[in-house]
Design a protein around this motif. Structure first.
Motif, PDB file in Angstrom:
ATOM      1  N   ALA A   1       0.833  -1.201   0.000  1.00  0.00           N
ATOM      2  CA  ALA A   1       0.000   0.000   0.000  1.00  0.00           C
ATOM      3  C   ALA A   1       0.862   1.243   0.000  1.00  0.00           C
ATOM      4  CB  ALA A   1      -0.907   0.006   1.226  1.00  0.00           C
ATOM      5  N   LEU A   2       1.916   1.239   0.806  1.00  0.00           N
ATOM      6  CA  LEU A   2       2.761   2.416   0.883  1.00  0.00           C
ATOM      7  C   LEU A   2       3.663   2.531  -0.330  1.00  0.00           C
ATOM      8  CD1 LEU A   2       3.684   2.191   4.660  1.00  0.00           C
ATOM      9  CD2 LEU A   2       2.098   3.767   3.586  1.00  0.00           C
ATOM     10  N   ALA A   3       3.888   1.384  -0.994  1.00  0.00           N
ATOM     11  CA  ALA A   3       4.773   1.426  -2.146  1.00  0.00           C
ATOM     12  C   ALA A   3       4.069   1.904  -3.394  1.00  0.00           C
ATOM     13  CB  ALA A   3       5.357   0.028  -2.409  1.00  0.00           C
ATOM     14  N   VAL A   4       2.772   1.644  -3.520  1.00  0.00           N
ATOM     15  CA  VAL A   4       2.075   1.939  -4.767  1.00  0.00           C
ATOM     16  C   VAL A   4       2.163   3.403  -5.172  1.00  0.00           C
ATOM     17  CG1 VAL A   4      -0.214   2.021  -5.839  1.00  0.00           C
ATOM     18  CG2 VAL A   4       0.548  -0.041  -4.660  1.00  0.00           C
ATOM     19  N   PRO A   5       1.874   4.372  -4.284  1.00  0.00           N
ATOM     20  CA  PRO A   5       1.922   5.760  -4.726  1.00  0.00           C
ATOM     21  C   PRO A   5       3.316   6.175  -5.184  1.00  0.00           C
ATOM     22  CG  PRO A   5       0.720   5.552  -2.675  1.00  0.00           C
ATOM     23  CD  PRO A   5       1.395   4.251  -2.913  1.00  0.00           C
ATOM     24  N   GLY A   6       4.320   5.748  -4.464  1.00  0.00           N
ATOM     25  CA  GLY A   6       5.666   6.125  -4.861  1.00  0.00           C
ATOM     26  C   GLY A   6       6.029   5.555  -6.208  1.00  0.00           C
ATOM     27  N   LEU A   7       5.628   4.314  -6.426  1.00  0.00           N
ATOM     28  CA  LEU A   7       5.899   3.684  -7.698  1.00  0.00           C
ATOM     29  C   LEU A   7       5.193   4.413  -8.824  1.00  0.00           C
ATOM     30  CD1 LEU A   7       7.084   1.278  -9.254  1.00  0.00           C
ATOM     31  CD2 LEU A   7       5.001   0.014  -8.734  1.00  0.00           C
ATOM     32  N   ALA A   8       3.958   4.775  -8.562  1.00  0.00           N
ATOM     33  CA  ALA A   8       3.164   5.411  -9.619  1.00  0.00           C
ATOM     34  C   ALA A   8       3.695   6.784  -9.977  1.00  0.00           C
ATOM     35  CB  ALA A   8       1.714   5.536  -9.186  1.00  0.00           C
TER      36      ALA A   8
ATOM     37  N   ALA B   1       1.343   9.478 -15.446  1.00  0.00           N
ATOM     38  CA  ALA B   1       1.111   8.450 -14.423  1.00  0.00           C
ATOM     39  C   ALA B   1       1.236   7.054 -15.011  1.00  0.00           C
ATOM     40  CB  ALA B   1      -0.264   8.639 -13.792  1.00  0.00           C
ATOM     41  N   LYS B   2       0.663   6.852 -16.189  1.00  0.00           N
ATOM     42  CA  LYS B   2       0.785   5.544 -16.834  1.00  0.00           C
ATOM     43  C   LYS B   2       2.243   5.227 -17.137  1.00  0.00           C
ATOM     44  CE  LYS B   2      -2.397   6.314 -20.107  1.00  0.00           C
ATOM     45  NZ  LYS B   2      -3.364   6.076 -21.198  1.00  0.00           N
ATOM     46  N   SER B   3       2.954   6.222 -17.620  1.00  0.00           N
ATOM     47  CA  SER B   3       4.360   6.025 -17.938  1.00  0.00           C
ATOM     48  C   SER B   3       5.167   5.696 -16.692  1.00  0.00           C
ATOM     49  CB  SER B   3       4.911   7.290 -18.615  1.00  0.00           C
ATOM     50  OG  SER B   3       6.276   7.154 -18.913  1.00  0.00           O
ATOM     51  N   ALA B   4       4.927   6.449 -15.619  1.00  0.00           N
ATOM     52  CA  ALA B   4       5.671   6.225 -14.384  1.00  0.00           C
ATOM     53  C   ALA B   4       5.370   4.856 -13.791  1.00  0.00           C
ATOM     54  CB  ALA B   4       5.328   7.320 -13.374  1.00  0.00           C
ATOM     55  N   LEU B   5       4.109   4.466 -13.813  1.00  0.00           N
ATOM     56  CA  LEU B   5       3.734   3.167 -13.255  1.00  0.00           C
ATOM     57  C   LEU B   5       4.397   2.037 -14.021  1.00  0.00           C
ATOM     58  CD1 LEU B   5       1.991   1.649 -11.223  1.00  0.00           C
ATOM     59  CD2 LEU B   5       0.172   1.636 -12.917  1.00  0.00           C
ATOM     60  N   LYS B   6       4.345   2.122 -15.330  1.00  0.00           N
ATOM     61  CA  LYS B   6       4.898   1.052 -16.145  1.00  0.00           C
ATOM     62  C   LYS B   6       6.423   0.996 -16.036  1.00  0.00           C
ATOM     63  CE  LYS B   6       4.674   1.441 -20.649  1.00  0.00           C
ATOM     64  NZ  LYS B   6       4.133   1.393 -22.021  1.00  0.00           N
TER      65      LYS B   6
ATOM     66  N   GLY C   1      -1.331  10.263  -4.262  1.00  0.00           N
ATOM     67  CA  GLY C   1       0.083   9.909  -4.209  1.00  0.00           C
ATOM     68  C   GLY C   1       0.966  11.121  -3.974  1.00  0.00           C
ATOM     69  N   ARG C   2       2.265  10.895  -4.030  1.00  0.00           N
ATOM     70  CA  ARG C   2       3.218  11.913  -3.594  1.00  0.00           C
ATOM     71  C   ARG C   2       3.347  13.108  -4.531  1.00  0.00           C
ATOM     72  NH1 ARG C   2       7.364   7.297  -1.704  1.00  0.00           N
ATOM     73  NH2 ARG C   2       6.403   6.843   0.306  1.00  0.00           N
ATOM     74  N   THR C   3       2.841  12.994  -5.736  1.00  0.00           N
ATOM     75  CA  THR C   3       2.850  14.164  -6.624  1.00  0.00           C
ATOM     76  C   THR C   3       1.492  14.860  -6.673  1.00  0.00           C
ATOM     77  OG1 THR C   3       2.289  12.844  -8.568  1.00  0.00           O
ATOM     78  CG2 THR C   3       4.635  13.122  -8.062  1.00  0.00           C
ATOM     79  N   SER C   4       0.548  14.393  -5.889  1.00  0.00           N
ATOM     80  CA  SER C   4      -0.796  14.965  -5.941  1.00  0.00           C
ATOM     81  C   SER C   4      -0.850  16.292  -5.196  1.00  0.00           C
ATOM     82  CB  SER C   4      -1.806  13.994  -5.317  1.00  0.00           C
ATOM     83  OG  SER C   4      -1.564  13.853  -3.927  1.00  0.00           O
TER      84      SER C   4
ATOM     85  N   LYS D   1       0.783  17.360  -1.380  1.00  0.00           N
ATOM     86  CA  LYS D   1       1.593  18.562  -1.164  1.00  0.00           C
ATOM     87  C   LYS D   1       0.976  19.445  -0.084  1.00  0.00           C
ATOM     88  CE  LYS D   1       3.550  22.524  -3.658  1.00  0.00           C
ATOM     89  NZ  LYS D   1       3.019  23.567  -2.778  1.00  0.00           N
ATOM     90  N   ARG D   2      -0.333  19.567  -0.139  1.00  0.00           N
ATOM     91  CA  ARG D   2      -1.010  20.448   0.813  1.00  0.00           C
ATOM     92  C   ARG D   2      -0.960  19.895   2.246  1.00  0.00           C
ATOM     93  NH1 ARG D   2      -7.498  20.810   0.623  1.00  0.00           N
ATOM     94  NH2 ARG D   2      -7.851  21.275   2.828  1.00  0.00           N
TER      95      ARG D   2
END
Length: 946
Positions: A11-18, A378-383, A307-310, A314-315
């Protein structure tokens, strides 16, 4: 490694990966894994996937078994999938634990296992020379696992110890409570560890453990993945050598289906020791699929949004520093599961603020599509983030195992990422509208100190929805090679919005847009300009929708829009056009419908009778008095308030470029701001008591009959596929194989056709399939008996009611059910075959908040049983409580026959079999029990007059 710890790590890894640094996207979708895998299925059902990775010296054997906590179906028996992850290391008679471990150690191997909701995976990575040894000892423990009751009890206490260890983690406890609250029947109700009461009782379940192992650890549920420095033929030969004698299983233990969620929930976990408050917002989420886009779309959407770029990350994390963790988790599961947004809040007084910030973001996702570039990134980063991690054999094999377990196929991971590549902003928006809903929401908190009281009452998502952005309405794009471009502009405005006394205003306004020219060009000038480029811009109005459809070759895109779009954006509103179209609408109602078309007249009258007093209580065309009352100023006001950016859903199909989509959105940004007309109430139909009959008296040679009842089942209702199947068997539109058609037309030759419906089908006598963009909040079950000879009207009603009664009482048999379902599984592609249909149905799905229509129907039909269909028939249909409209010449004579229950004979020109004639005698004498006051006679001239 097992259970919740692994889940939380993911769960914690998914946003960073994406949101890793994106690489340049490939020009065309390609396989994520480029290896040439070989796939073999042994006669016993064991699946073998061999993947030469190109990395030297090492081999990783991964054995995902299709059993997890999902398969713990007996009450009181949770935790056994995870238990066997432990017990599988207890050895066999030939390889007791110490001997087994010595072999693994000698191979220099790294070995472990994990359990999840849907699978248990065993993996060993070792030097390639030891492949035969590893396959041999693994085959032995899978086929000959041996343990006594003492060993069983010892290991069960170790499982309890693991639960106790995890219970010190507040995240683990919160997750456990969430699952327990969110699910009522399905086994996802408990976590992989299981319920604590079951774990504590596990030492007493030795006999059941044998049942569980025997049931689920079978070759047809198992895949052996052999990856690395390996020669496929030899690897498969070794598997055959050691695993071929493993026998298939026969046990059946279906997983209980989860009923629909019944409303938003809140749960709180009091924590005994000081800790930072935890907050989660979860929604019921779709199952993993390589075909349906829902799960991939929702996962990507939440990753982008939390995720971390959302912006919210940030807020809350960086700027306001109210939380120190914000994450999302949308796991892929065999069955529908939970999607979760989680936060660890620094101060307990901020929990309501953080909750509402999350919910406000969720509400925005339901109304505002993500940007094209954000989605592409996002698709590019995830893949590419995943590809970056696949730098060794074990990681490749382990990643494969996490996908292979769904279908026991190497291609699953590639199919999933191709599906991910295909996602559009409209797909993500559709997923948000389908799954991010109040009814499926669960808010859960955990804290040591008391939570603010307001946390227990989350606001409705609609209350948090943002106002419409000026040009940021959704644009659904259906890319194809077709050079013909079609776009649809669907506004949430229809005849249900007609003001009282001005029925017909929605239809007249649409006509003034589509057929009256723009401020720049009169309608004849528009027609002349569109002629050489074969362009068209047409309107369609229904109860809840007004749709404008444009059609043009891509070569003439700019030229067409310069002509067509001003019709909508700057209508001419000329007085002469208003008078012309007003007269045309009155003629359509009086002449084309009432005077010249008894069939459509009867259908419209039935709809109006059932929904009298609501916005559905008059035809889309309006009433004669209502049309007379409409002024040009009324039309202008309706146009301004109805056709706004906030009320618009737009879609475009064909060989569409990004520039075309941008140009269309930019042009439509000139529409008035605002949300559009107020939402209409769901109309409540009048349920008849017995047969309520209106006879329309009209000079006509034949007798037309329509009857039906109000139906709350729309495409959003779980019974929709079942009723769709039932009406198809009973009376598919223009299908000669349908039951009523066979019984009334083919067998008796009484008329032209006999059909049944559960959705509105205006203009049915002119076409085989209904138009798209006729979405309604309530529907009508209707049987349409096409005109019969007047002397046969009474009998026609009786025979139709007799056959409907049989259907309700007896239902369909298995053969009828399967034949009809097989037909519909294919026919759904036929009824959505054209470019217009595909685009229209996609916009309808947005409006309803459902999956795309073919997916909705095929998935729903695939899950149906004959019992489901028969239950839906009995629940929603009736052959006794019906509204009936009959259009005939001798109204008084027909009324006398009806209320007297007189025998209704039928004569044939040719000879008929005796059994039919005997049946006709029974039908002709059927008692309808119609009270005199239940039959009214209306002169045709008075119908729809006001």
């Amino acid at each position: 490694m097992s259970t919740f710890i692994r889940i939380c790590a993911l769960a914690l890894a998914v946003p960073g990966l994406a949101h890793a640094a994106p690489a340049e996207p490939a020009a065309a979708p390609a396989d994520l894994l480029p290896f040439k895998a070989s796939e073999t299925t042994l006669p016993n059902g064991l699946r073998v996937i061999v993947v030469p990775t190109g990395f030297p010296n090492l081999v990783s054997v991964q054995i995902p078994v299709q059993t997890g906590s999902r398969n713990e179906v007996e009450a009181g028996k949770s935790g056994f999938a995870h238990f066997f992850e432990h017990m599988m290391f207890r050895g066999t008679k030939d390889y007791p634990p110490e001997k087994y471990q010595a072999i693994i150690t000698k191979a220099g191997a790294r070995q472990n296992a994990y359990t999840s909701d849907d699978l248990t995976n065993y993996y060993t990575t070792f030097a390639k020379q030891d492949l035969e040894t590893v396959l041999k000892v693994e085959a032995d423990r899978f086929q000959h696992l041996s343990y006594g009751e003492d060993a069983f009890k010892t290991e069960s206490r170790a499982v309890l110890g693991e639960y106790n260890k995890n219970s010190a983690n507040p995240q683990s406890k919160l997750f456990e409570v969430m699952r327990d609250a969110a699910f009522e029947k399905h086994t996802y109700k408990h976590t992989t560890m299981g319920f604590i009461k079951d774990i504590e009782d596990m030492p007493n379940q030795y006999a059941y453990s044998k049942v569980f192992f025997d049931r689920w650890y079978r070759p047809e549920r198992t895949t052996i993945i052999i990856a690395g420095d390996v020669e496929p033929a030899r690897a498969v030969a070794l598997v055959r050598k050691y695993w071929s004698k493993w026998r298939r299983g026969t046990a059946q233990a279906p997983v209980p289906a989860e009923p629909p969620a019944k409303g938003a929930l809140y749960r709180h976990v009091p924590w005994p020791t000081p800790t930072l408050p935890l907050l989660s917002v979860s929604f019921h989420a779709p199952a993993f699929s390589t075909k349906a886009k829902d799960q991939a779309a929702l996962s990507l959407l939440l990753s982008l949004s939390f995720g971390r770029t959302s912006p919210l990350y940030k807020r809350l994390v960086q700027d306001e520093q109210k939380v120190d963790q914000l994450y999302d988790y949308t796991p892929g599961r065999v069955d529908p599961t939970l999607a979760t947004i989680g936060a660890r809040v620094k101060k307990i007084d901020d929990t309501v603020y953080v909750r509402d910030a999350i919910l406000r973001t969720v509400a925005q996702l339901r109304s505002t599509p993500v940007g094209e570039q954000n989605l592409a990134d996002a698709k590019s980063a995830l893949k590419y983030g995943l590809v970056r991690s696949l730098d060794n054999t074990e990681q490749i094999a382990g990643t494969l195992a996490s996908f292979v377990h769904y279908q026991r196929a190497y291609g699953t991971i590639n199919q999933y990422y191709r599906l991910m590549d295909s996602l559009t902003p409209a797909d993500l928006l559709a997923a948000a509208r389908t799954y991010l809903v109040d009814d499926g929401m669960l808010v859960a908190t955990l804290s040591h100190d008391a939570m603010p009281a307001a946390i227990a009452a989350p606001p409705k998502l609609a209350e948090l929805a943002p106002p419409s952005a000026p040009a940021d309405f959704p644009l659904l794009v259906q890319q194809s090679a077709l050079p013909q471009i079609r776009y649809k502009l669907l506004f949430s405005a229809g005849s249900a919005h007609d003001p009282a006394g001005k029925e017909g205003l929605a239809a007249l306004t649409a006509a003034m847009v589509g057929s009256a020219g723009s401020s720049e060009r009169k309608i004849d000038e528009v027609a002349k300009a569109l002629f050489p480029i074969a362009g068209s811009f047409s309107e369609q109005v229904d109860k809840e929708m007004t749709t404008f459809t444009a059609n043009i070759h891509k070569d003439n895109w700019k030229r067409f829009n310069a002509i067509a779009l001003p019709l909508l954006l700057a209508p001419g509103f000329r007085e002469e056009d208003f008078r012309r179209l007003k007269d045309a609408q009155k003629n359509a109602l009086q002449l084309d419908l009432k005077d010249n078309n008894e069939e459509e007249f009867g259908k419209e009258r039935l709809q109006a009778n059932v929904y009298a007093g609501s916005g559905y209580g008059h035809p889309v065309l309006g009433t004669l008095k209502g049309i007379d009352a409409i002024t040009l100023d009324d039309v202008k006001a309706f146009w301004k308030s109805a056709y706004t950016r906030g009320a618009l859903r737009a879609g475009i199909s064909g060989d569409v470029s990004a520039a075309m989509g941008a140009e269309l959105k930019q042009a439509l940004a000139a529409l008035p701001a605002g949300a559009g007309l107020p939402s209409t109430a769901v109309p409540v139909g009048k349920a008849a008591k017995g047969l309520q009959i209106e006879i329309i008296e009209k000079q006509t040679r034949a007798t037309a009959i329509s009857f039906g009842l109000p139906l709350s089942v729309t495409r959003t209702h779980p019974d929709f596929p079942a009723l769709w199947l039932a009406k198809t068997w009973l009376g598919e539109h223009r299908a000669s194989s349908a039951y009523l058609y066979q019984r009334i037309r083919e067998l008796r030759g009484m008329n032209y056709g006999d059909y049944a419906y559960i959705e509105a089908f205006p203009r049915g006598m002119y076409q085989f399939f209904p138009n798209p963009n006729l979405g309604r909040k309530a529907q009508l079950f209707e049987v349409w008996i096409r005109p019969v000879a007047p002397e046969n009207g009474h009998f026609a009603l009786r025979v139709a009611l007799t056959e409907l009664d049989k259907l309700i009482a007896q239902g369909l048999n298995q053969e009828q059910f399967e034949a009809t379902r097989d037909y519909l599984m294919k026919n759904v592609f036929v009824m959505t075959a054209t470019q217009d249909q595909q685009l229209g149905y996609a916009l309808d799905a947005q409006w309803y908040g459902t999956p795309e229509f073919t997916s909705l129907m095929r998935d729903g039909l695939a899950r149906l049983t004959v019992a489901d269909v028969n239950a839906a028939i009995r629940k929603h249909l009736s052959a006794r409580d019906l509204s009936v409209v009959i259009i005939t010449k001798d109204a008084a004579g027909l009324k006398d026959k009806l209320v007297s229950d007189a025998f209704s004979p039928i004569k044939y020109d040719g000879n008929k079999p005796k059994e039919l004639l005997d049946e006709d005698q029974l039908i002709g004498a059927r008692k309808l029990n119609i009270a005199p006051e239940a039959v009214t006679i209306t002169p045709a001239a008075k119908a729809f007059a006001e």
